[in-house]
Design an enzyme around this catalytic site. Structure first.
Site: not given
Ligand code: NAP
Length: 283
Positions: A53, A97, A120
């Protein structure tokens, strides 16, 4: 003859478009776009995802803020960090995460991420808006699938779509996106009776289960579009999807491979969402 949906190539093309969008934003607003990535602990798979990422951010010109906390961090420490990032004007997106270490309450931590920084697309507000077909930040993997269908000119309207899997991060938002795009959608899961019969009706079949070679040729209608979200390891430790690609491909009009299909699109859509978030925040 089937057409291969090349996720790697498409992701590359989209990253270039996002890079130009980020450049334009920076010029216009005189500031960089920022994405904070929070990793708690040292899970090896999570470390790889976080590294990828951060690499993607560098590629498109987004400033990444990598925040590493020890596996022993307390709930209060993680919450404190997320709150700090939430009020930081330079940060347009926050990604925690997953999975988090077991002693932490992940839901409580994720709820602290403001809707407009929820890159997200997991928040209640964003998932609620998605189900109401309102503009929102959408979960990266299913949104990546939609981009693939769109870019390959695959018609969705009026088609029968079957999604196998009903997780909050893939299956459910996938079904909602297809429904919003006017498909007639069936969602299947581990308690579905006659899964094969359901799948055989699909013009568009999306598999998000997590089981190698689960979708076999006898489950696929001639000419179907097959999208394989699964990321599994086969008996030799090789990365593979949910679909028995070699035996299924010749029945398909379009099919995604694993690797090189949905996977590369997911991180690209995270970059896309971060740009969208910056554009919406207008700061
Ligand atoms: P998950 O939370 O474990 O959900 C799996 C879903 O599959 C559940 O809804 C489950 O049904 C269903 N399922 C399991 N066995 C089944 C069976 N025998 N028949 C029918 N349905 C069955 O997984 P996830 O997070 O959605 O991920 C799914 C897969 O996608 C995994 O391989 C994951 O690694 C991959 N993934 C890939 C990406 C990417 O970027 N390519 C991103 C995210 C996930 P129940 O609800 O009834 O248990």
């Amino acid at each position: 003859m089937y057409n291969l949906i090349d996720g790697k190539k498409l992701a590359q093309e989209m990253r270039e478009e996002i890079r130009l969008g980020v450049e334009e934003f920076t010029k216009k607003n005189g500031r960089e776009i920022g994405l904070a990535v929070v990793l708690v602990g040292q899970d090896p798979a999570s470390q790889v995802y976080v590294r990828n990422k951060i690499k993607a951010c560098a590629e498109v010109g987004i400033k990444s803020y990598a925040k590493y906390l020890s596996a022993e961090s307390t709930q209060a420490e993680v919450e404190g960090l997320v709150k700090e990032l939430s009020s930081d004007k330079n940060i347009d997106g926050i990604l925690v995460q997953l999975p988090l270490p077991k002693h932490l309450d992940a839901d409580k931590i994720l709820r602290l991420i403001p809707t407009d920084k929820d890159v997200d697309g997991f928040s209640e507000e964003n998932t609620g808006k998605l189900s109401m077909n309102e503009d929102c930040l959408v979960a990266c993997t299913p949104n990546g699938v939609m981009k693939m269908l769109e870019r390959y000119g695959i018609e969705i309207k009026g088609k029968k779509a079957v999604v196998i899997g009903r997780s909050n991060i893939v299956g459910k938002p996938m079904a909602m996106l297809l429904l919003n795009a006017d498909a007639t959608v069936t969602v299947c899961h581990s308690k579905t009776r006659d899964l094969k019969e359901e799948c055989l009706r699909a013009d568009i079949l999306v598999s998000a289960i997590g089981k190698s070679k689960f979708v076999t040729a006898d489950m696929v209608k001639e000419g179907a579009v097959v999208i394989d979200v699964g990321m599994n390891r086969d008996e030799n430790g090789k990365l593979c999807g949910d679909v028995d690609f070699e035996n299924v491909k010749d029945k398909c009009s379009y099919i995604t491979p694993v690797p090189g299909g949905v996977g590369p699109m997911t991180i690209t859509m995270l970059m896309y969402n971060t740009l969208q978030s910056a554009l919406r925040r207008k700061i």
